[in-house]
Design a protein around this motif. Sequence first.
Motif, PDB file in Angstrom:
ATOM      1  N   LEU A 253       0.820  -1.218   0.000  1.00  0.00           N
ATOM      2  CA  LEU A 253       0.000   0.000   0.000  1.00  0.00           C
ATOM      3  C   LEU A 253       0.853   1.268   0.000  1.00  0.00           C
ATOM      4  CD1 LEU A 253      -2.978  -0.681   2.439  1.00  0.00           C
ATOM      5  CD2 LEU A 253      -2.883  -0.975  -0.040  1.00  0.00           C
ATOM      6  N   ALA A 254       0.306   2.313  -0.631  1.00  0.00           N
ATOM      7  CA  ALA A 254       0.958   3.623  -0.605  1.00  0.00           C
ATOM      8  C   ALA A 254       0.653   4.380   0.679  1.00  0.00           C
ATOM      9  CB  ALA A 254       0.513   4.452  -1.809  1.00  0.00           C
ATOM     10  N   GLY A 255      -0.408   3.976   1.393  1.00  0.00           N
ATOM     11  CA  GLY A 255      -0.791   4.638   2.634  1.00  0.00           C
ATOM     12  C   GLY A 255      -2.249   4.394   2.948  1.00  0.00           C
ATOM     13  N   GLY A 256      -2.739   5.127   3.937  1.00  0.00           N
ATOM     14  CA  GLY A 256      -4.129   4.999   4.344  1.00  0.00           C
ATOM     15  C   GLY A 256      -4.787   6.357   4.504  1.00  0.00           C
ATOM     16  N   VAL A 257      -6.077   6.435   4.202  1.00  0.00           N
ATOM     17  CA  VAL A 257      -6.848   7.661   4.361  1.00  0.00           C
ATOM     18  C   VAL A 257      -8.066   7.369   5.217  1.00  0.00           C
ATOM     19  CG1 VAL A 257      -6.080   8.672   2.180  1.00  0.00           C
ATOM     20  CG2 VAL A 257      -8.124   7.223   2.221  1.00  0.00           C
ATOM     21  N   THR A 258      -8.676   8.406   5.750  1.00  0.00           N
ATOM     22  CA  THR A 258      -9.812   8.227   6.658  1.00  0.00           C
ATOM     23  C   THR A 258     -10.928   9.214   6.329  1.00  0.00           C
ATOM     24  OG1 THR A 258      -8.923   9.787   8.286  1.00  0.00           O
ATOM     25  CG2 THR A 258      -8.296   7.464   8.536  1.00  0.00           C
ATOM     26  N   ALA A 259     -12.071   8.965   6.933  1.00  0.00           N
ATOM     27  CA  ALA A 259     -13.210   9.874   6.817  1.00  0.00           C
ATOM     28  C   ALA A 259     -14.025   9.801   8.104  1.00  0.00           C
ATOM     29  CB  ALA A 259     -14.078   9.510   5.620  1.00  0.00           C
ATOM     30  N   THR A 260     -14.537  10.924   8.543  1.00  0.00           N
ATOM     31  CA  THR A 260     -15.415  10.956   9.703  1.00  0.00           C
ATOM     32  C   THR A 260     -16.803  10.464   9.321  1.00  0.00           C
ATOM     33  OG1 THR A 260     -16.233  13.195   9.260  1.00  0.00           O
ATOM     34  CG2 THR A 260     -14.175  13.001  10.539  1.00  0.00           C
ATOM     35  N   ASP A 261     -17.617  10.166  10.311  1.00  0.00           N
ATOM     36  CA  ASP A 261     -18.985   9.734  10.027  1.00  0.00           C
ATOM     37  C   ASP A 261     -19.753  10.810   9.266  1.00  0.00           C
ATOM     38  OD1 ASP A 261     -18.513   7.306  11.208  1.00  0.00           O
ATOM     39  OD2 ASP A 261     -19.933   7.564  12.858  1.00  0.00           O
ATOM     40  N   ALA A 262     -19.526  12.076   9.617  1.00  0.00           N
ATOM     41  CA  ALA A 262     -20.204  13.168   8.910  1.00  0.00           C
ATOM     42  C   ALA A 262     -19.786  13.197   7.444  1.00  0.00           C
ATOM     43  CB  ALA A 262     -19.896  14.508   9.579  1.00  0.00           C
ATOM     44  N   GLU A 263     -18.507  12.960   7.177  1.00  0.00           N
ATOM     45  CA  GLU A 263     -18.024  12.938   5.791  1.00  0.00           C
ATOM     46  C   GLU A 263     -18.553  11.727   5.042  1.00  0.00           C
ATOM     47  OE1 GLU A 263     -13.840  15.329   6.696  1.00  0.00           O
ATOM     48  OE2 GLU A 263     -13.903  13.131   6.764  1.00  0.00           O
ATOM     49  N   VAL A 264     -18.724  10.616   5.738  1.00  0.00           N
ATOM     50  CA  VAL A 264     -19.308   9.425   5.125  1.00  0.00           C
ATOM     51  C   VAL A 264     -20.766   9.682   4.745  1.00  0.00           C
ATOM     52  CG1 VAL A 264     -20.086   7.064   5.618  1.00  0.00           C
ATOM     53  CG2 VAL A 264     -17.740   7.749   6.164  1.00  0.00           C
ATOM     54  N   ARG A 265     -21.508  10.321   5.635  1.00  0.00           N
ATOM     55  CA  ARG A 265     -22.893  10.668   5.302  1.00  0.00           C
ATOM     56  C   ARG A 265     -22.951  11.543   4.058  1.00  0.00           C
ATOM     57  NH1 ARG A 265     -26.661  10.775  10.049  1.00  0.00           N
ATOM     58  NH2 ARG A 265     -25.564   9.931  11.867  1.00  0.00           N
ATOM     59  N   ALA A 266     -22.049  12.525   3.982  1.00  0.00           N
ATOM     60  CA  ALA A 266     -22.013  13.419   2.821  1.00  0.00           C
ATOM     61  C   ALA A 266     -21.672  12.642   1.550  1.00  0.00           C
ATOM     62  CB  ALA A 266     -20.997  14.530   3.062  1.00  0.00           C
ATOM     63  N   ALA A 267     -20.783  11.662   1.662  1.00  0.00           N
ATOM     64  CA  ALA A 267     -20.418  10.857   0.498  1.00  0.00           C
ATOM     65  C   ALA A 267     -21.579   9.978   0.044  1.00  0.00           C
ATOM     66  CB  ALA A 267     -19.198  10.002   0.827  1.00  0.00           C
ATOM     67  N   MET A 268     -22.352   9.464   1.001  1.00  0.00           N
ATOM     68  CA  MET A 268     -23.538   8.696   0.636  1.00  0.00           C
ATOM     69  C   MET A 268     -24.522   9.572  -0.145  1.00  0.00           C
ATOM     70  SD  MET A 268     -24.145   6.593   4.199  1.00  0.00           S
ATOM     71  CE  MET A 268     -25.629   5.732   3.653  1.00  0.00           C
ATOM     72  N   ARG A 269     -24.704  10.803   0.321  1.00  0.00           N
ATOM     73  CA  ARG A 269     -25.593  11.734  -0.394  1.00  0.00           C
ATOM     74  C   ARG A 269     -25.034  12.047  -1.774  1.00  0.00           C
ATOM     75  NH1 ARG A 269     -25.966  14.091   4.852  1.00  0.00           N
ATOM     76  NH2 ARG A 269     -24.339  15.616   4.374  1.00  0.00           N
ATOM     77  N   PHE A 270     -23.725  12.251  -1.849  1.00  0.00           N
ATOM     78  CA  PHE A 270     -23.071  12.578  -3.123  1.00  0.00           C
ATOM     79  C   PHE A 270     -23.268  11.433  -4.124  1.00  0.00           C
ATOM     80  CE2 PHE A 270     -19.560  12.983  -6.086  1.00  0.00           C
ATOM     81  CZ  PHE A 270     -19.413  14.358  -6.259  1.00  0.00           C
ATOM     82  N   ALA A 271     -23.063  10.202  -3.678  1.00  0.00           N
ATOM     83  CA  ALA A 271     -23.227   9.047  -4.568  1.00  0.00           C
ATOM     84  C   ALA A 271     -24.667   8.911  -5.033  1.00  0.00           C
ATOM     85  CB  ALA A 271     -22.777   7.772  -3.860  1.00  0.00           C
ATOM     86  N   SER A 272     -25.591   9.201  -4.136  1.00  0.00           N
ATOM     87  CA  SER A 272     -27.007   9.134  -4.492  1.00  0.00           C
ATOM     88  C   SER A 272     -27.375  10.235  -5.474  1.00  0.00           C
ATOM     89  CB  SER A 272     -27.861   9.242  -3.232  1.00  0.00           C
ATOM     90  OG  SER A 272     -29.233   9.262  -3.553  1.00  0.00           O
ATOM     91  N   ASP A 273     -26.923  11.439  -5.203  1.00  0.00           N
ATOM     92  CA  ASP A 273     -27.278  12.586  -6.037  1.00  0.00           C
ATOM     93  C   ASP A 273     -26.664  12.504  -7.437  1.00  0.00           C
ATOM     94  OD1 ASP A 273     -28.713  13.680  -3.952  1.00  0.00           O
ATOM     95  OD2 ASP A 273     -27.146  15.094  -3.355  1.00  0.00           O
ATOM     96  N   HIS A 274     -25.396  12.106  -7.501  1.00  0.00           N
ATOM     97  CA  HIS A 274     -24.668  12.212  -8.773  1.00  0.00           C
ATOM     98  C   HIS A 274     -24.545  10.900  -9.539  1.00  0.00           C
ATOM     99  CE1 HIS A 274     -23.543  16.377  -8.006  1.00  0.00           C
ATOM    100  NE2 HIS A 274     -23.224  16.032  -6.767  1.00  0.00           N
ATOM    101  N   PHE A 275     -24.630   9.766  -8.829  1.00  0.00           N
ATOM    102  CA  PHE A 275     -24.517   8.476  -9.510  1.00  0.00           C
ATOM    103  C   PHE A 275     -25.782   7.630  -9.380  1.00  0.00           C
ATOM    104  CE2 PHE A 275     -20.184   9.839  -8.675  1.00  0.00           C
ATOM    105  CZ  PHE A 275     -19.572   9.615  -9.902  1.00  0.00           C
ATOM    106  N   LYS A 276     -26.748   8.145  -8.605  1.00  0.00           N
ATOM    107  CA  LYS A 276     -28.058   7.507  -8.452  1.00  0.00           C
ATOM    108  C   LYS A 276     -27.946   6.088  -7.896  1.00  0.00           C
ATOM    109  CE  LYS A 276     -29.409  11.311 -10.182  1.00  0.00           C
ATOM    110  NZ  LYS A 276     -29.787  12.397  -9.220  1.00  0.00           N
TER     111      LYS A 276
END
Length: 324
Positions: A253-276
Amino acid sequence: MTQHPVTLDTVRTAQNALADVVVRTPILENADVNAMLGGRLLIKAENFQRTGAFKIRGAFYRISNLTAKERARGTVSYSSGNHALGLARAAQMLGSSAILVMPADVPAAKMTATRALGAEIVTFERDSENSAEVVERIASQTGRIEVPPSAHPQVLAGAGTAALELVQDAGPLDQVLVPCGGGGLTAATAAVLAEASPATEVFSAEPSLFDDTRRSLQAGQRIGNPAGQRTICDAIMTPIPNDVTFPINLDLLAGGVTATDAEVRAAMRFASDHFKIVTEPGAVVGLAAILNGQIDIKDRTIATVITGGNIDTSRFAALTGDTL
């Protein structure tokens, strides 16, 4: 290069074996999203897979390699949900059976779906019991074969077929982000890319409170998460990297990244809005890390795996702030 238990050749063999079993899931791309981000974002949509997640790839491949007598004895494993569904369905398809050891706090919908596929569920308390000990006891008492979520070469080879499809279908990639719990899909992806596309960097992506792989990579040894913490990303809420996948991830691996629960919620909305698409929380930590700026996508091609979509409508609505 160090020889690992999963290689491009073992994944190719698994891909041939699974060709008529698993879905070759699509890679989603949105020109407007690319313009917004300033680079190409590719999404490998494993939420479209049979049983709603990538896990059936490894589970089916492992059981398919058991002898007839071993299949008759049945299987047992730990799972927080997606591996349970994949193993239960694979066992059903191959004339075997499955007992799943699941945390008592797993969403009820995942337990209901697992039972509907004919599996038996044994629950345990996440903070006070050791899942491996429960699995070992059941295997000893029943003679069942353990099919772990990630810590077996054939399970890893099956999981790696998702990464092989990505390489075959996407073209050149600068980086790939993989949601990481036990680290199996991450390790298999890293192994495939190391041989098939060595210029591509692979990163683990985890909830910020369950970043055991990221911290272990930094330390050069396995480090666990503190007990008692929680995240909405129930599918990847693991206590410590396992001893099969971590050496692969440490090496590749090149490394690891993280996301907070709030950022995960936003990503779920983003995937729903833009990729349906409907996604479960743990499936979008890679997307969340791109959106929160931990990965620079400008003028680059970045892919992430949406590992699953096993979430009921009411929980999805609650997490994304939508109303029914």
